[in-house]
Design a protein around this motif. Structure first.
Motif, PDB file in Angstrom:
ATOM      1  N   VAL A 115       0.847  -1.197   0.000  1.00  0.00           N
ATOM      2  CA  VAL A 115       0.000   0.000   0.000  1.00  0.00           C
ATOM      3  C   VAL A 115       0.884   1.250   0.000  1.00  0.00           C
ATOM      4  O   VAL A 115       0.582   2.255  -0.620  1.00  0.00           O
ATOM      5  CB  VAL A 115      -0.941  -0.017   1.227  1.00  0.00           C
ATOM      6  CG1 VAL A 115      -1.837   1.220   1.237  1.00  0.00           C
ATOM      7  CG2 VAL A 115      -1.784  -1.298   1.220  1.00  0.00           C
ATOM      8  N   ASP A 116       1.994   1.127   0.701  1.00  0.00           N
ATOM      9  CA  ASP A 116       2.957   2.233   0.790  1.00  0.00           C
ATOM     10  C   ASP A 116       3.468   2.646  -0.596  1.00  0.00           C
ATOM     11  O   ASP A 116       3.502   3.836  -0.934  1.00  0.00           O
ATOM     12  CB  ASP A 116       4.120   1.752   1.673  1.00  0.00           C
ATOM     13  CG  ASP A 116       5.265   2.741   1.773  1.00  0.00           C
ATOM     14  OD1 ASP A 116       5.150   3.698   2.552  1.00  0.00           O
ATOM     15  OD2 ASP A 116       6.274   2.547   1.060  1.00  0.00           O
ATOM     16  N   TRP A 117       3.838   1.654  -1.405  1.00  0.00           N
ATOM     17  CA  TRP A 117       4.430   1.967  -2.725  1.00  0.00           C
ATOM     18  C   TRP A 117       3.418   2.707  -3.607  1.00  0.00           C
ATOM     19  O   TRP A 117       3.722   3.809  -4.097  1.00  0.00           O
ATOM     20  CB  TRP A 117       4.954   0.672  -3.373  1.00  0.00           C
ATOM     21  CG  TRP A 117       5.943   0.885  -4.495  1.00  0.00           C
ATOM     22  CD1 TRP A 117       6.667   2.011  -4.753  1.00  0.00           C
ATOM     23  CD2 TRP A 117       6.300  -0.067  -5.510  1.00  0.00           C
ATOM     24  NE1 TRP A 117       7.469   1.826  -5.865  1.00  0.00           N
ATOM     25  CE2 TRP A 117       7.264   0.563  -6.342  1.00  0.00           C
ATOM     26  CE3 TRP A 117       5.915  -1.380  -5.787  1.00  0.00           C
ATOM     27  CZ2 TRP A 117       7.828  -0.091  -7.445  1.00  0.00           C
ATOM     28  CZ3 TRP A 117       6.492  -2.024  -6.886  1.00  0.00           C
ATOM     29  CH2 TRP A 117       7.438  -1.394  -7.707  1.00  0.00           C
ATOM     30  N   PRO A 118       2.184   2.175  -3.812  1.00  0.00           N
ATOM     31  CA  PRO A 118       1.216   2.922  -4.640  1.00  0.00           C
ATOM     32  C   PRO A 118       0.808   4.271  -4.022  1.00  0.00           C
ATOM     33  O   PRO A 118       0.540   5.220  -4.750  1.00  0.00           O
ATOM     34  CB  PRO A 118       0.019   1.976  -4.742  1.00  0.00           C
ATOM     35  CG  PRO A 118       0.215   0.916  -3.718  1.00  0.00           C
ATOM     36  CD  PRO A 118       1.681   0.835  -3.464  1.00  0.00           C
ATOM     37  N   MET A 119       0.777   4.348  -2.684  1.00  0.00           N
ATOM     38  CA  MET A 119       0.471   5.630  -2.054  1.00  0.00           C
ATOM     39  C   MET A 119       1.479   6.677  -2.493  1.00  0.00           C
ATOM     40  O   MET A 119       1.131   7.822  -2.814  1.00  0.00           O
ATOM     41  CB  MET A 119       0.491   5.455  -0.526  1.00  0.00           C
ATOM     42  CG  MET A 119       0.177   6.714   0.280  1.00  0.00           C
ATOM     43  SD  MET A 119       1.612   7.775   0.567  1.00  0.00           S
ATOM     44  CE  MET A 119       2.533   6.780   1.750  1.00  0.00           C
ATOM     45  N   ARG A 120       2.753   6.273  -2.556  1.00  0.00           N
ATOM     46  CA  ARG A 120       3.795   7.234  -2.947  1.00  0.00           C
ATOM     47  C   ARG A 120       3.709   7.581  -4.432  1.00  0.00           C
ATOM     48  O   ARG A 120       4.020   8.702  -4.811  1.00  0.00           O
ATOM     49  CB  ARG A 120       5.171   6.673  -2.590  1.00  0.00           C
ATOM     50  CG  ARG A 120       5.397   6.682  -1.095  1.00  0.00           C
ATOM     51  CD  ARG A 120       6.828   6.369  -0.775  1.00  0.00           C
ATOM     52  NE  ARG A 120       7.043   4.963  -0.484  1.00  0.00           N
ATOM     53  CZ  ARG A 120       8.095   4.272  -0.908  1.00  0.00           C
ATOM     54  NH1 ARG A 120       8.995   4.831  -1.675  1.00  0.00           N
ATOM     55  NH2 ARG A 120       8.230   3.015  -0.570  1.00  0.00           N
ATOM     56  N   TRP A 121       3.314   6.614  -5.281  1.00  0.00           N
ATOM     57  CA  TRP A 121       3.124   6.949  -6.699  1.00  0.00           C
ATOM     58  C   TRP A 121       2.122   8.096  -6.808  1.00  0.00           C
ATOM     59  O   TRP A 121       2.300   9.024  -7.586  1.00  0.00           O
ATOM     60  CB  TRP A 121       2.551   5.758  -7.481  1.00  0.00           C
ATOM     61  CG  TRP A 121       3.478   4.596  -7.629  1.00  0.00           C
ATOM     62  CD1 TRP A 121       4.840   4.608  -7.509  1.00  0.00           C
ATOM     63  CD2 TRP A 121       3.108   3.244  -7.934  1.00  0.00           C
ATOM     64  NE1 TRP A 121       5.333   3.346  -7.722  1.00  0.00           N
ATOM     65  CE2 TRP A 121       4.305   2.492  -7.998  1.00  0.00           C
ATOM     66  CE3 TRP A 121       1.900   2.598  -8.178  1.00  0.00           C
ATOM     67  CZ2 TRP A 121       4.305   1.129  -8.276  1.00  0.00           C
ATOM     68  CZ3 TRP A 121       1.898   1.246  -8.461  1.00  0.00           C
ATOM     69  CH2 TRP A 121       3.089   0.516  -8.500  1.00  0.00           C
ATOM     70  N   ALA A 122       1.052   8.003  -6.010  1.00  0.00           N
ATOM     71  CA  ALA A 122       0.026   9.043  -6.070  1.00  0.00           C
ATOM     72  C   ALA A 122       0.547  10.336  -5.450  1.00  0.00           C
ATOM     73  O   ALA A 122       0.375  11.425  -6.011  1.00  0.00           O
ATOM     74  CB  ALA A 122      -1.237   8.572  -5.349  1.00  0.00           C
ATOM     75  N   HIS A 123       1.203  10.215  -4.304  1.00  0.00           N
ATOM     76  CA  HIS A 123       1.673  11.404  -3.587  1.00  0.00           C
ATOM     77  C   HIS A 123       2.692  12.192  -4.415  1.00  0.00           C
ATOM     78  O   HIS A 123       2.640  13.424  -4.470  1.00  0.00           O
ATOM     79  CB  HIS A 123       2.295  10.980  -2.252  1.00  0.00           C
ATOM     80  CG  HIS A 123       2.613  12.131  -1.350  1.00  0.00           C
ATOM     81  ND1 HIS A 123       1.705  12.660  -0.464  1.00  0.00           N
ATOM     82  CD2 HIS A 123       3.738  12.877  -1.215  1.00  0.00           C
ATOM     83  CE1 HIS A 123       2.252  13.679   0.181  1.00  0.00           C
ATOM     84  NE2 HIS A 123       3.491  13.820  -0.254  1.00  0.00           N
ATOM     85  N   GLU A 124       3.643  11.486  -5.034  1.00  0.00           N
ATOM     86  CA  GLU A 124       4.703  12.163  -5.797  1.00  0.00           C
ATOM     87  C   GLU A 124       4.365  12.307  -7.277  1.00  0.00           C
ATOM     88  O   GLU A 124       5.150  12.854  -8.031  1.00  0.00           O
ATOM     89  CB  GLU A 124       6.029  11.390  -5.666  1.00  0.00           C
ATOM     90  CG  GLU A 124       6.483  11.073  -4.252  1.00  0.00           C
ATOM     91  CD  GLU A 124       6.949  12.307  -3.480  1.00  0.00           C
ATOM     92  OE1 GLU A 124       7.005  13.394  -4.089  1.00  0.00           O
ATOM     93  OE2 GLU A 124       7.227  12.175  -2.277  1.00  0.00           O
TER      94      GLU A 124
END
Ligand SMILES: [Zn+2]
Length: 595
Positions: free
Chosen positions: A247-256
């Motif tokens: 969940v962390d990895w896709p969250m960062r795709w969205a965040h950045e």
């Protein structure tokens, strides 16, 4: 090794990434990303994680488009096990964030910093420019608070996405060593799945389980299995935990707003982080996955005594002790990411440099294919300028031989180089007509050759030049051998260049057979050449073989050669080479060592 013709994967990927960026927000800066876990040495295989987006980001910048290359340090990940070589007492740190684990040598602020520092130095040498992001700093700052709360609100949806890939408890993760944080269907069956794991306030470990979530109060309660502590995390005030990896990895795709991020091929299998993450980012965070590009592994061979610091796994810093930055860049730029390749630090190093120098020579002569020029250009320059390299090109093989036969005496190497002109310097040297090469001209290649010789070439393969003539052998020469040696020494300084000496050593047996030096060798002459070379090796280095003869002769100087060949009365200490003469024939065939 063969290059993949026409495969300018960098340019094609840049096209694709720019198109994706424009689809999302026309004209907006392009975001490429790398992610590294500083849980151990970042090795030459991991360098692909940096190199692939670097090359693509750099191509995008060359086209005048703004582009940022993020390097996300996964330093808020847990320490998974006691690293090799550390005492069992280090077990107490397992489960703590990498930034909370001390460096056992106290040289760095944390275990994570210990492995970041050498990567920064290597990136600097390689011309890789990134914006670093520490996940510890990001989580601690509260930057992800909204995303964490959103993921907790959407935990049932996340659980159902993960469930699509679960076959049985604990299975379904292609990358078994990852901290997937997917605790399996047992929790979810009871409605207790939480994609967030606190680090315990008392013992600092992630051996915790969320016991309740209060959306209104933005808090979770947890219990720690390791120390029994129960506590509460106020997610907007003192965030003290992280989202599970998938969940962390896709969250960062969205965040950045990441548009391009390559990943190891093991992440691309069904049910692995990328495929799951692509669904999570779309269905939970309303974002888009990056343009995917799986890359294969990089193998290492011939790494004899390197990397004691890295537990036997060579790092980019180790590679840069033998390979010029441009050569290392070239290895990664010329292969499709899907192709695995092997870096050989043994005898192949000389061949690799030869190949690189010949490419440079073909480019200068206008004989290279356009794609070869593109790949070489990506190796030697970035959009910011040139990657550091030697001013003058002298064959790595020649430099290693010079160091070998002079036992590493820099002053002596300098004297020999001073007698070189560009034609002397070996294959691929540009003919600038200028004379006298200095040690500084050939750095860093000379130092790299020195390291290679010292660390990678076994002592028994080094050359031991005779300190005095082999009088027994000289006394037992056949008349034919004696005449051949006289022929060689008489003409020795006629063309004191690598190509001139190559013509000469091959030419003497031709002259003895009644041919000219430029006539093709007959089978009989070839046999005579092999015998002549063996005689020269025996007299010069007391062995049946050695470094290529022209290189060896250059390194020894005419006086010493004559003395060891029993010709003339030159003193053994004489080393001065005459001024080299330009205009030696180009394209002379290469000397191969007799077997
Ligand atoms: Zn605890």
């Amino acid at each position: 090794m063969t290059d993949t013709e026409g495969s300018d994967w960098v340019s094609r990927t840049a096209d694709e990434v720019i198109a994706e960026a424009d689809r999302r927000a026309p004209g907006a800066p392009v975001v490429c990303a790398s992610g590294l876990s500083p849980s151990g040495p970042i090795h030459l295989g991991n360098l692909r994680e940096l190199m692939v987006p670097h090359l693509v980001a750099d191509e995008i910048r060359r086209r005048g488009r703004e582009c940022v290359h993020l390097l996300s340090w996964d330093d808020y990940d847990r320490l998974r096990r006691v690293p090799a070589g550390l005492p069992p007492s280090f077990t107490e740190h397992v489960g703590r964030p990498l930034t909370a684990v001390p460096d056992p040598d106290d040289a760095y602020d944390s275990w994570a910093e210990r492995f970041k520092a050498p990567v920064r130095a290597a990136m600097d040498a390689l011309g890789i420019e990134v914006r670093e992001i520490s996940q510890t700093a990001m989580y601690a700052s509260g930057a992800y608070a909204d995303a964490i709360l959103h993921a907790l609100d959407e935990r049932a949806r996340i659980d159902s996405i993960l469930a699509r890939y679960r076959t049985r408890p604990g299975v379904g993760d292609a990358e078994g060593t990852e901290d997937t944080g997917d605790t399996g269907p047992t929790d979810s069956a009871a409605g207790l799945y939480y994609p967030y794991r606190p680090y315990c306030h008392r013992c600092g470990r992630d051996t915790t389980q969320v016991t309740s979530y209060d959306a209104t109060g933005a808090l979770v309660d947890y219990a720690c299995a390791a120390c029994g502590h129960r506590d509460r995390v106020h997610l907007r005030e003192d965030n003290h935990g992280k989202l599970v990896w998938k969940v962390d990895w896709p969250m960062r795709w969205a965040h950045e707003r990441v548009m391009f991020e390559p990943f190891g091929a093991d992440h691309s299998a069904p049910g692995s982080s990328f495929t799951v993450g692509a669904q999570v980012v779309r269905e939970v965070f309303g974002g888009q996955p990056p343009v995917p590009l799986p890359y294969s592994f990089v193998g290492i061979r011939g790494m004899a005594k390197m990397s004691s610091s890295a537990g036997g796994v060579p790092t980019p810093a180790d590679g840069l002790r033998i390979l010029e930055p441009a050569v290392l860049r070239w290895l990664y730029a010329r292969r499709l990411p899907a192709q695995s390749f092997t870096i050989d630090f043994g005898a192949e190093v000389s061949r690799l440099y030869d190949e690189w120098d010949r490419l440079a020579a073909r480019i200068e002569a206008g004989q290279a294919q356009p794609w070869e020029r593109d790949v070489a250009d990506r190796a030697t320059t970035t959009s910011r300028g040139r990657v550091a390299g030697p001013r003058r090109r002298v064959s790595f093989r020649v430099l290693a031989s010079l160091l070998d036969v002079t036992a590493g005496d820099t002053a002596q190497v300098g004297r020999i180089l001073a007698g070189f002109d560009d034609a002397t310097a070996g294959d691929g040297a540009p003919d600038t007509g200028s004379q006298g090469i200095t040690v500084a001209d050939v750095e860093p290649r000379l130092s790299l050759a020195r390291t290679w010789l010292a660390e990678q070439v076994p002592a028994e393969e080094r050359t031991h030049v005779r300190t005095e003539p082999d009088s027994d052998l000289l006394a037992s020469l056949t008349a034919e051998d004696a005449v051949s040696l006289r022929e060689l020494t008489t003409r020795l300084t006629d063309d004191w260049t690598l190509s001139g000496l190559t013509r000469l050593v091959y030419g003497v047996p031709k002259l003895r057979a009644g041919l000219t030096v430029d006539d093709p060798a007959t089978a009989e002459v070839k046999r005579a050449q092999r015998g002549f070379f063996r005689l020269l090796y025996r007299l010069l280095v007391g062995a049946d073989r050695g470094p290529r003869l022209p290189t060896l002769l250059l390194a020894l100087g005419p006086g010493r050669v004559r003395a060891l060949l029993g010709q003339g009365d030159a003193l053994l200490g004489e080393r001065d080479a005459p001024h080299s003469q330009a205009g030696s024939p180009a394209g002379e065939s290469r000397l191969t060592e007799p077997g």
